[in-house]
Design a protein around this motif. Sequence first.
Motif, PDB file in Angstrom:
ATOM      1  N   LYS A  18       0.854  -1.191   0.000  1.00  0.00           N
ATOM      2  CA  LYS A  18       0.000   0.000   0.000  1.00  0.00           C
ATOM      3  C   LYS A  18       0.891   1.243   0.000  1.00  0.00           C
ATOM      4  CE  LYS A  18      -3.954  -2.027   0.119  1.00  0.00           C
ATOM      5  NZ  LYS A  18      -4.728  -2.066  -1.088  1.00  0.00           N
ATOM      6  N   ALA A  19       0.282   2.388  -0.282  1.00  0.00           N
ATOM      7  CA  ALA A  19       1.017   3.652  -0.392  1.00  0.00           C
ATOM      8  C   ALA A  19       1.783   4.000   0.879  1.00  0.00           C
ATOM      9  CB  ALA A  19       0.055   4.777  -0.756  1.00  0.00           C
ATOM     10  N   GLY A  20       1.267   3.604   2.038  1.00  0.00           N
ATOM     11  CA  GLY A  20       1.900   3.949   3.312  1.00  0.00           C
ATOM     12  C   GLY A  20       2.965   2.971   3.767  1.00  0.00           C
ATOM     13  N   ALA A  21       3.232   1.934   2.976  1.00  0.00           N
ATOM     14  CA  ALA A  21       4.243   0.943   3.354  1.00  0.00           C
ATOM     15  C   ALA A  21       5.618   1.595   3.429  1.00  0.00           C
ATOM     16  CB  ALA A  21       4.246  -0.204   2.348  1.00  0.00           C
ATOM     17  N   GLU A  22       6.433   1.121   4.366  1.00  0.00           N
ATOM     18  CA  GLU A  22       7.774   1.683   4.534  1.00  0.00           C
ATOM     19  C   GLU A  22       8.751   1.099   3.514  1.00  0.00           C
ATOM     20  OE1 GLU A  22       9.290   4.073   6.707  1.00  0.00           O
ATOM     21  OE2 GLU A  22       7.177   4.594   6.824  1.00  0.00           O
ATOM     22  N   VAL A  23       9.532   1.976   2.892  1.00  0.00           N
ATOM     23  CA  VAL A  23      10.571   1.568   1.946  1.00  0.00           C
ATOM     24  C   VAL A  23      11.912   1.753   2.645  1.00  0.00           C
ATOM     25  CG1 VAL A  23      11.690   2.118  -0.253  1.00  0.00           C
ATOM     26  CG2 VAL A  23       9.211   2.247  -0.056  1.00  0.00           C
ATOM     27  N   GLN A  24      12.793   0.733   2.520  1.00  0.00           N
ATOM     28  CA  GLN A  24      14.106   0.814   3.133  1.00  0.00           C
ATOM     29  C   GLN A  24      15.179   0.533   2.093  1.00  0.00           C
ATOM     30  OE1 GLN A  24      13.729  -2.067   6.270  1.00  0.00           O
ATOM     31  NE2 GLN A  24      12.579  -0.662   7.571  1.00  0.00           N
ATOM     32  N   ILE A  25      16.394   0.979   2.372  1.00  0.00           N
ATOM     33  CA  ILE A  25      17.514   0.723   1.466  1.00  0.00           C
ATOM     34  C   ILE A  25      17.681  -0.788   1.313  1.00  0.00           C
ATOM     35  CG2 ILE A  25      20.016   0.943   1.195  1.00  0.00           C
ATOM     36  CD1 ILE A  25      19.765   3.680   2.607  1.00  0.00           C
ATOM     37  N   GLY A  26      17.823  -1.221   0.069  1.00  0.00           N
ATOM     38  CA  GLY A  26      17.978  -2.644  -0.213  1.00  0.00           C
ATOM     39  C   GLY A  26      16.691  -3.309  -0.681  1.00  0.00           C
TER      40      GLY A  26
ATOM     41  N   VAL B 219      16.225  -0.179  -4.192  1.00  0.00           N
ATOM     42  CA  VAL B 219      16.381   1.089  -3.476  1.00  0.00           C
ATOM     43  C   VAL B 219      17.834   1.206  -3.011  1.00  0.00           C
ATOM     44  CG1 VAL B 219      15.619   2.472  -1.504  1.00  0.00           C
ATOM     45  CG2 VAL B 219      13.970   1.032  -2.736  1.00  0.00           C
ATOM     46  N   MET B 220      18.526   2.237  -3.471  1.00  0.00           N
ATOM     47  CA  MET B 220      19.931   2.431  -3.128  1.00  0.00           C
ATOM     48  C   MET B 220      20.130   3.493  -2.047  1.00  0.00           C
ATOM     49  SD  MET B 220      21.087   0.174  -5.061  1.00  0.00           S
ATOM     50  CE  MET B 220      22.857   0.313  -5.057  1.00  0.00           C
ATOM     51  N   ASP B 221      19.203   4.447  -1.967  1.00  0.00           N
ATOM     52  CA  ASP B 221      19.327   5.550  -1.016  1.00  0.00           C
ATOM     53  C   ASP B 221      17.941   6.117  -0.769  1.00  0.00           C
ATOM     54  OD1 ASP B 221      20.469   7.399   0.676  1.00  0.00           O
ATOM     55  OD2 ASP B 221      21.299   8.659  -0.911  1.00  0.00           O
ATOM     56  N   ILE B 222      17.775   6.757   0.370  1.00  0.00           N
ATOM     57  CA  ILE B 222      16.499   7.401   0.697  1.00  0.00           C
ATOM     58  C   ILE B 222      16.797   8.826   1.127  1.00  0.00           C
ATOM     59  CG2 ILE B 222      14.589   7.432   2.340  1.00  0.00           C
ATOM     60  CD1 ILE B 222      14.626   4.391   2.272  1.00  0.00           C
ATOM     61  N   GLN B 223      16.129   9.774   0.489  1.00  0.00           N
ATOM     62  CA  GLN B 223      16.285  11.193   0.830  1.00  0.00           C
ATOM     63  C   GLN B 223      14.906  11.835   0.886  1.00  0.00           C
ATOM     64  OE1 GLN B 223      18.891  13.169  -1.939  1.00  0.00           O
ATOM     65  NE2 GLN B 223      20.477  11.611  -1.749  1.00  0.00           N
ATOM     66  N   GLU B 224      14.767  12.815   1.753  1.00  0.00           N
ATOM     67  CA  GLU B 224      13.488  13.516   1.871  1.00  0.00           C
ATOM     68  C   GLU B 224      13.170  14.309   0.605  1.00  0.00           C
ATOM     69  OE1 GLU B 224      11.009  13.523   4.263  1.00  0.00           O
ATOM     70  OE2 GLU B 224      12.144  11.784   4.941  1.00  0.00           O
ATOM     71  N   ALA B 225      14.212  14.799  -0.036  1.00  0.00           N
ATOM     72  CA  ALA B 225      14.035  15.547  -1.278  1.00  0.00           C
ATOM     73  C   ALA B 225      15.272  15.306  -2.135  1.00  0.00           C
ATOM     74  CB  ALA B 225      13.887  17.039  -0.985  1.00  0.00           C
ATOM     75  N   ALA B 226      15.063  15.306  -3.441  1.00  0.00           N
ATOM     76  CA  ALA B 226      16.198  15.094  -4.346  1.00  0.00           C
ATOM     77  C   ALA B 226      16.011  15.967  -5.572  1.00  0.00           C
ATOM     78  CB  ALA B 226      16.290  13.631  -4.750  1.00  0.00           C
ATOM     79  N   LYS B 227      17.104  16.570  -5.996  1.00  0.00           N
ATOM     80  CA  LYS B 227      17.054  17.352  -7.233  1.00  0.00           C
ATOM     81  C   LYS B 227      16.896  16.395  -8.404  1.00  0.00           C
ATOM     82  CE  LYS B 227      19.802  21.250  -5.732  1.00  0.00           C
ATOM     83  NZ  LYS B 227      20.859  21.115  -4.737  1.00  0.00           N
TER      84      LYS B 227
ATOM     85  N   GLU C 131      18.609  15.937 -11.008  1.00  0.00           N
ATOM     86  CA  GLU C 131      19.860  15.283 -11.400  1.00  0.00           C
ATOM     87  C   GLU C 131      20.242  14.159 -10.438  1.00  0.00           C
ATOM     88  OE1 GLU C 131      20.220  18.936 -10.446  1.00  0.00           O
ATOM     89  OE2 GLU C 131      18.959  19.033 -12.232  1.00  0.00           O
ATOM     90  N   GLU C 132      19.788  14.254  -9.177  1.00  0.00           N
ATOM     91  CA  GLU C 132      20.160  13.266  -8.157  1.00  0.00           C
ATOM     92  C   GLU C 132      19.159  12.124  -8.051  1.00  0.00           C
ATOM     93  OE1 GLU C 132      20.011  15.682  -4.700  1.00  0.00           O
ATOM     94  OE2 GLU C 132      21.905  16.686  -5.101  1.00  0.00           O
ATOM     95  N   ALA C 133      17.962  12.308  -8.567  1.00  0.00           N
ATOM     96  CA  ALA C 133      16.868  11.353  -8.353  1.00  0.00           C
ATOM     97  C   ALA C 133      17.230   9.943  -8.795  1.00  0.00           C
ATOM     98  CB  ALA C 133      15.608  11.837  -9.061  1.00  0.00           C
ATOM     99  N   HIS C 134      17.905   9.811  -9.930  1.00  0.00           N
ATOM    100  CA  HIS C 134      18.227   8.471 -10.440  1.00  0.00           C
ATOM    101  C   HIS C 134      19.208   7.713  -9.544  1.00  0.00           C
ATOM    102  CE1 HIS C 134      22.248   9.439 -11.978  1.00  0.00           C
ATOM    103  NE2 HIS C 134      21.743  10.640 -12.184  1.00  0.00           N
ATOM    104  N   SER C 135      19.928   8.429  -8.672  1.00  0.00           N
ATOM    105  CA  SER C 135      20.885   7.748  -7.788  1.00  0.00           C
ATOM    106  C   SER C 135      20.192   7.085  -6.593  1.00  0.00           C
ATOM    107  CB  SER C 135      21.937   8.735  -7.285  1.00  0.00           C
ATOM    108  OG  SER C 135      21.343   9.670  -6.401  1.00  0.00           O
ATOM    109  N   LEU C 136      18.895   7.316  -6.425  1.00  0.00           N
ATOM    110  CA  LEU C 136      18.165   6.721  -5.306  1.00  0.00           C
ATOM    111  C   LEU C 136      17.791   5.265  -5.578  1.00  0.00           C
ATOM    112  CD1 LEU C 136      15.732   9.636  -4.347  1.00  0.00           C
ATOM    113  CD2 LEU C 136      17.998   9.118  -3.427  1.00  0.00           C
ATOM    114  N   TYR C 137      17.891   4.853  -6.836  1.00  0.00           N
ATOM    115  CA  TYR C 137      17.529   3.472  -7.181  1.00  0.00           C
ATOM    116  C   TYR C 137      18.407   2.957  -8.311  1.00  0.00           C
ATOM    117  CZ  TYR C 137      15.141   5.711 -11.076  1.00  0.00           C
ATOM    118  OH  TYR C 137      14.868   6.457 -12.196  1.00  0.00           O
ATOM    119  N   GLU C 138      18.414   1.635  -8.459  1.00  0.00           N
ATOM    120  CA  GLU C 138      19.133   0.983  -9.551  1.00  0.00           C
ATOM    121  C   GLU C 138      18.113   0.136 -10.305  1.00  0.00           C
ATOM    122  OE1 GLU C 138      22.099  -2.831  -9.819  1.00  0.00           O
ATOM    123  OE2 GLU C 138      22.474  -1.377  -8.223  1.00  0.00           O
ATOM    124  N   VAL C 139      18.035   0.303 -11.610  1.00  0.00           N
ATOM    125  CA  VAL C 139      17.082  -0.474 -12.404  1.00  0.00           C
ATOM    126  C   VAL C 139      17.603  -1.906 -12.545  1.00  0.00           C
ATOM    127  CG1 VAL C 139      15.960  -0.729 -14.658  1.00  0.00           C
ATOM    128  CG2 VAL C 139      16.290   1.557 -13.676  1.00  0.00           C
TER     129      VAL C 139
END
Length: 86
Positions: free
Chosen positions: A36-44, A60-68, A70-78
């Motif tokens: 569900k939308a409220g489920a917690e996402v963690q690194i890994g 999921v590679m990283d978690i940030q409250e906000a990302a520019k 240019e940085e957004a793609h570094s939060l995950y690996e396809v």
Amino acid sequence: MRLDKFLKVSRLIKRRTVAKELADQGRVMINGRAAKAGAEVQIGDELAIRFGQRHLKVKVMDIQEAAKKEEAHSLYEVLSEEPINH
């Protein structure tokens, strides 16, 4: 971080309301389980998202409250991206 917020911050989905709708429709999975939308996402965690005509799996590679933008793609690996055959 909430699933819907992660999807928006990482720019996998452009709007949080759309992310919430996809999750509530059972089209987003965390580690193989419908989430569900409220489920917690963690690194890994591995997310599987079913869009209109494609399936996307990311880790999921990283978690940030906000990302520019240019940085957004570094939060995950396809991991995989495949079209859905009807």
